[in-house]
Design a protein around this motif. Structure first.
Motif, short mmCIF file in Angstrom:
data_model
loop_
_atom_site.label_atom_id
_atom_site.label_comp_id
_atom_site.label_asym_id
_atom_site.label_seq_id
_atom_site.Cartn_x
_atom_site.Cartn_y
_atom_site.Cartn_z
N TRP A 1 -2.40 5.87 1.00
CA TRP A 1 -3.40 4.88 1.41
C TRP A 1 -3.37 4.69 2.92
CZ3 TRP A 1 -3.93 0.22 3.87
CH2 TRP A 1 -5.13 -0.47 3.67
N TYR A 2 -2.17 4.56 3.49
CA TYR A 2 -2.07 4.40 4.94
C TYR A 2 -2.52 5.66 5.68
CZ TYR A 2 0.16 -0.15 4.83
OH TYR A 2 0.41 -1.49 4.66
N ASN B 1 5.60 -2.12 3.21
CA ASN B 1 4.42 -1.72 3.97
C ASN B 1 4.79 -1.10 5.31
OD1 ASN B 1 2.21 -2.16 2.27
ND2 ASN B 1 2.28 -4.35 2.64
N GLN C 1 0.85 -1.19 0.00
CA GLN C 1 0.00 0.00 0.00
C GLN C 1 0.88 1.25 0.00
OE1 GLN C 1 -3.02 -0.38 -0.57
NE2 GLN C 1 -3.50 -2.43 0.15
N ASN D 1 6.09 2.42 4.47
CA ASN D 1 5.01 3.31 4.06
C ASN D 1 4.07 3.66 5.21
OD1 ASN D 1 6.06 3.29 1.51
ND2 ASN D 1 4.55 1.92 0.64
N ALA D 2 3.76 2.68 6.07
CA ALA D 2 2.89 2.96 7.21
C ALA D 2 3.58 3.91 8.19
CB ALA D 2 2.50 1.66 7.91
N GLU E 1 -5.86 0.09 9.46
CA GLU E 1 -4.86 -0.75 8.81
C GLU E 1 -3.45 -0.26 9.12
OE1 GLU E 1 -7.58 0.45 7.40
OE2 GLU E 1 -8.64 -1.24 6.51
N ARG E 2 -3.26 1.07 9.15
CA ARG E 2 -1.96 1.64 9.47
C ARG E 2 -1.52 1.22 10.87
NH1 ARG E 2 -3.21 6.65 9.10
NH2 ARG E 2 -3.46 7.05 11.30
N HIS F 1 -6.28 5.26 5.89
CA HIS F 1 -6.81 4.05 6.54
C HIS F 1 -6.11 3.84 7.89
CE1 HIS F 1 -7.78 3.45 2.27
NE2 HIS F 1 -8.84 2.80 2.73
#
Length: 96
Positions: free
Chosen positions: A34-35, A61, A30, A64-65, A41-42, A38
């Motif tokens: 996106w993170y 991921n 992602q 990115n998170a 999910e993050r 969301h």
């Protein structure tokens, strides 16, 4: 001779099975945006990364998170400190 044939057959069979691993489905990567959008999910990804940093910290991921979380924190603080460069005139007047 029969023992050698059996031994070779067993070796071949074991070699073939040694290469068989349970295939993992590739993880969907992602984006930072996106993170940012969301939160649930993050938070879950960040917790997973925190619990196993040796294996997961450098995965896309996790990076990115983590980047999304940092950007959200800094944007909530007004994007950090804004520094305005002084003009030459302001520098001359500051030294008087």
């Amino acid at each position: 001779m029969k023992q050698i044939t059996v031994l070779l057959a067993m070796t071949a069979a074991l070699s073939a099975l040694a290469g068989c691993k349970e295939a993992k489905a590739p993880e969907v990567v992602q984006t930072v945006d996106w993170y940012k959008a969301h939160q649930t999910e993050r938070t879950a990804v960040l917790e997973k990364c925190k619990n196993n940093p040796g294996e997961l910290a450098a995965t896309p991921n996790c990076v990115n998170a983590h980047t999304a979380a940092n950007q959200l924190v800094w944007s909530s603080r007004g994007s950090g400190i804004t520094i305005k460069a002084k003009t030459a005139e302001e520098l001359r007047n500051a030294n008087k």
